[in-house]
Design a protein around this motif. Structure first.
Motif, PDB file in Angstrom:
ATOM      1  N   ARG A   1       3.337  46.512  -4.996  1.00  0.00           N
ATOM      2  CA  ARG A   1       2.946  45.091  -5.023  1.00  0.00           C
ATOM      3  C   ARG A   1       2.164  44.788  -6.425  1.00  0.00           C
ATOM      4  O   ARG A   1       2.131  43.699  -6.767  1.00  0.00           O
ATOM      5  N   GLY A   2       1.741  45.995  -7.037  1.00  0.00           N
ATOM      6  CA  GLY A   2       1.075  45.725  -8.292  1.00  0.00           C
ATOM      7  C   GLY A   2      -0.271  45.047  -8.041  1.00  0.00           C
ATOM      8  O   GLY A   2      -0.942  44.549  -8.792  1.00  0.00           O
ATOM      9  N   ARG A   3      -0.867  45.568  -7.055  1.00  0.00           N
ATOM     10  CA  ARG A   3      -2.278  45.060  -6.449  1.00  0.00           C
ATOM     11  C   ARG A   3      -3.145  46.204  -5.993  1.00  0.00           C
ATOM     12  O   ARG A   3      -2.721  47.185  -5.586  1.00  0.00           O
ATOM     13  N   ARG A   4      -4.454  46.311  -6.289  1.00  0.00           N
ATOM     14  CA  ARG A   4      -5.163  46.934  -5.579  1.00  0.00           C
ATOM     15  C   ARG A   4      -6.179  46.334  -4.721  1.00  0.00           C
ATOM     16  O   ARG A   4      -6.742  45.349  -4.924  1.00  0.00           O
ATOM     17  N   PHE A   5      -5.921  46.786  -3.287  1.00  0.00           N
ATOM     18  CA  PHE A   5      -6.812  46.308  -2.327  1.00  0.00           C
ATOM     19  C   PHE A   5      -8.138  46.940  -2.161  1.00  0.00           C
ATOM     20  O   PHE A   5      -8.185  48.052  -2.525  1.00  0.00           O
ATOM     21  N   PRO A   6      -8.996  46.462  -1.373  1.00  0.00           N
ATOM     22  CA  PRO A   6     -10.113  47.332  -0.815  1.00  0.00           C
ATOM     23  C   PRO A   6      -9.886  48.725  -0.284  1.00  0.00           C
ATOM     24  O   PRO A   6     -10.758  49.682  -0.296  1.00  0.00           O
ATOM     25  N   ARG A   7      -8.668  48.975   0.356  1.00  0.00           N
ATOM     26  CA  ARG A   7      -8.351  50.125   1.144  1.00  0.00           C
ATOM     27  C   ARG A   7      -7.745  51.160  -0.049  1.00  0.00           C
ATOM     28  O   ARG A   7      -7.650  52.377   0.418  1.00  0.00           O
ATOM     29  N   THR A   8      -7.174  50.671  -1.011  1.00  0.00           N
ATOM     30  CA  THR A   8      -6.438  51.476  -1.999  1.00  0.00           C
ATOM     31  C   THR A   8      -7.261  52.625  -2.557  1.00  0.00           C
ATOM     32  O   THR A   8      -6.931  53.712  -2.513  1.00  0.00           O
ATOM     33  N   PRO A   9      -8.651  52.548  -2.819  1.00  0.00           N
ATOM     34  CA  PRO A   9      -8.994  54.041  -3.415  1.00  0.00           C
ATOM     35  C   PRO A   9      -9.581  54.827  -2.317  1.00  0.00           C
ATOM     36  O   PRO A   9      -9.470  56.078  -2.661  1.00  0.00           O
ATOM     37  N   TYR A  10      -9.684  54.254  -1.065  1.00  0.00           N
ATOM     38  CA  TYR A  10      -9.757  55.090  -0.068  1.00  0.00           C
ATOM     39  C   TYR A  10      -8.768  55.929   0.457  1.00  0.00           C
ATOM     40  O   TYR A  10      -8.569  57.168   0.784  1.00  0.00           O
ATOM     41  N   ALA A  11      -7.347  55.089   0.323  1.00  0.00           N
ATOM     42  CA  ALA A  11      -6.146  55.938   0.587  1.00  0.00           C
ATOM     43  C   ALA A  11      -5.936  56.913  -0.573  1.00  0.00           C
ATOM     44  O   ALA A  11      -5.378  58.063  -0.275  1.00  0.00           O
ATOM     45  N   GLU A  12      -6.304  56.526  -1.619  1.00  0.00           N
ATOM     46  CA  GLU A  12      -6.111  57.576  -2.882  1.00  0.00           C
ATOM     47  C   GLU A  12      -6.976  58.888  -2.457  1.00  0.00           C
ATOM     48  O   GLU A  12      -6.584  59.930  -2.643  1.00  0.00           O
ATOM     49  N   ALA A  13      -8.124  58.532  -2.196  1.00  0.00           N
ATOM     50  CA  ALA A  13      -9.063  59.632  -1.877  1.00  0.00           C
ATOM     51  C   ALA A  13      -8.656  60.707  -0.558  1.00  0.00           C
ATOM     52  O   ALA A  13      -8.663  61.751  -0.569  1.00  0.00           O
ATOM     53  N   PHE A  14      -8.170  59.952   0.446  1.00  0.00           N
ATOM     54  CA  PHE A  14      -7.580  60.614   1.531  1.00  0.00           C
ATOM     55  C   PHE A  14      -6.550  61.448   1.194  1.00  0.00           C
ATOM     56  O   PHE A  14      -6.104  62.736   1.852  1.00  0.00           O
ATOM     57  N   PHE A  15      -5.460  60.911   0.314  1.00  0.00           N
ATOM     58  CA  PHE A  15      -4.297  61.504  -0.270  1.00  0.00           C
ATOM     59  C   PHE A  15      -4.672  62.828  -0.825  1.00  0.00           C
ATOM     60  O   PHE A  15      -4.053  63.743  -0.771  1.00  0.00           O
TER      61      PHE A  15
END
Length: 284
Positions: free
Chosen positions: A85-99
């Motif tokens: 989508r070309g966007r960063r949401f508040p959840r995005t960095p958490y998802a990256e960390a969990f990944f």
């Protein structure tokens, strides 16, 4: 059909997660843990069967590595979707960390397996199953994980974990691959069955012949394996129960219940199938 997903349909919890993310709030559980019942079932069934019939430290590490890889898939889909989508949401960095966390755990347990297994034969089923996993990840990255193809590919690929665990314990290659065939034969027809049940719950009248044919083919495969003494006769009984379950579940004039009830019931059938196969292996 692309909006269907085995065992769950579109969960309200997923909608709440997106809404909370848009408001600046993040529910860590929805980012860290997958919600689909089918994914948990098709991941843990091969691990459970492998450890029941061929327990070993290396097999335990394989199971933990597979679980870590399964957990990493959920945040991967979130990150891939946000980038698409070309966007960063508040959840995005958490998802990256969990990944990264789950991926690191999967890698650590994979290395532990290599250090404790009696040989590297356990890698063979995983290498053969790799293309199935690649197909599933491709659909995940393109936002089409609910299509039929990735569900079938992913479940068939995950079933290889049981063979890998058996090889890590020193099993011969053919009986180990028979475990893979058993679980793939359980997973593929079950996905078709659950998708048909979910469509009926939505008021549709889906075709069912392919569901019955795949169940019958799986039963025939298990009977052949039992005749070759590569599977216990009790496994054939378990697959017969699955076939009868398909006839019963898709023959009623109206489908009652909910997607959650269908998913939980299917998890029970999967667990009973695994225990039947494992119990049948005990005499040998």
């Amino acid at each position: 059909m692309d909006r269907m997903i085995s065992y769950e349909g579109r969960l309200p919890e997923a909608d709440r997660a997106k809404r909370d993310s848009a408001r600046g709030r993040v529910r860590l559980r929805t980012v860290a843990l997958p919600t689909e019942h089918g994914g948990w079932s098709f991941t843990l069934e091969p691990v459970l069967l492998g450890l029941l019939v061929a327990p070993s430290l290396a097999g335990l590490f394989i199971g933990l590595a597979a679980t870590g890889a399964f957990l990493a898939r959920h945040p991967f889909k979130i990150v891939a979707g946000d980038r698409r989508r070309g966007r960063r949401f508040p959840r995005t960095p958490y998802a990256e960390a969990f990944f990264l966390l789950y991926g690191a755990l999967a890698l650590a347990f994979a290395l532990a397996t290599a250090a404790t297994a009696i040989s590297y034969a356990f890698l063979l089923p995983l290498l053969v199953a790799a293309p199935f996993v690649v197909v599933q990840l491709f659909f995940d990255a393109t936002g089409r994980s609910r299509a039929l193809a990735p569900e079938l590919a992913g479940s068939a690929g995950l079933a290889a974990v049981s063979a890998s665990i058996a090889l890590a314990d020193g099993w011969p290659i053919v009986p180990a691959l028979a475990l893979w065939a058993l679980l793939a034969g359980r997973a593929v027809p079950s996905i078709l069955y659950v998708r048909a049940r979910l469509r009926r719950l939505h008021g549709e009248t889906p075709p069912t012949l392919h569901v019955f044919v795949t169940h019958a083919a799986a039963l025939a495969l298990v009977c052949l394996l039992a005749w070759l003494k590569l599977a216990p006769p009790l496994a054939a009984l378990a697959f017969l129960v699955l076939l009868l379950r398909a006839f019963t579940g898709l023959s009623a004039p109206r489908d009652k219940g909910s997607a959650k009830q269908v998913g939980i019931t299917e998890i029970v059938y999967g667990a009973l199938t695994v225990f039947a196969v494992a119990f049948g292996h005990l005499p040998g």
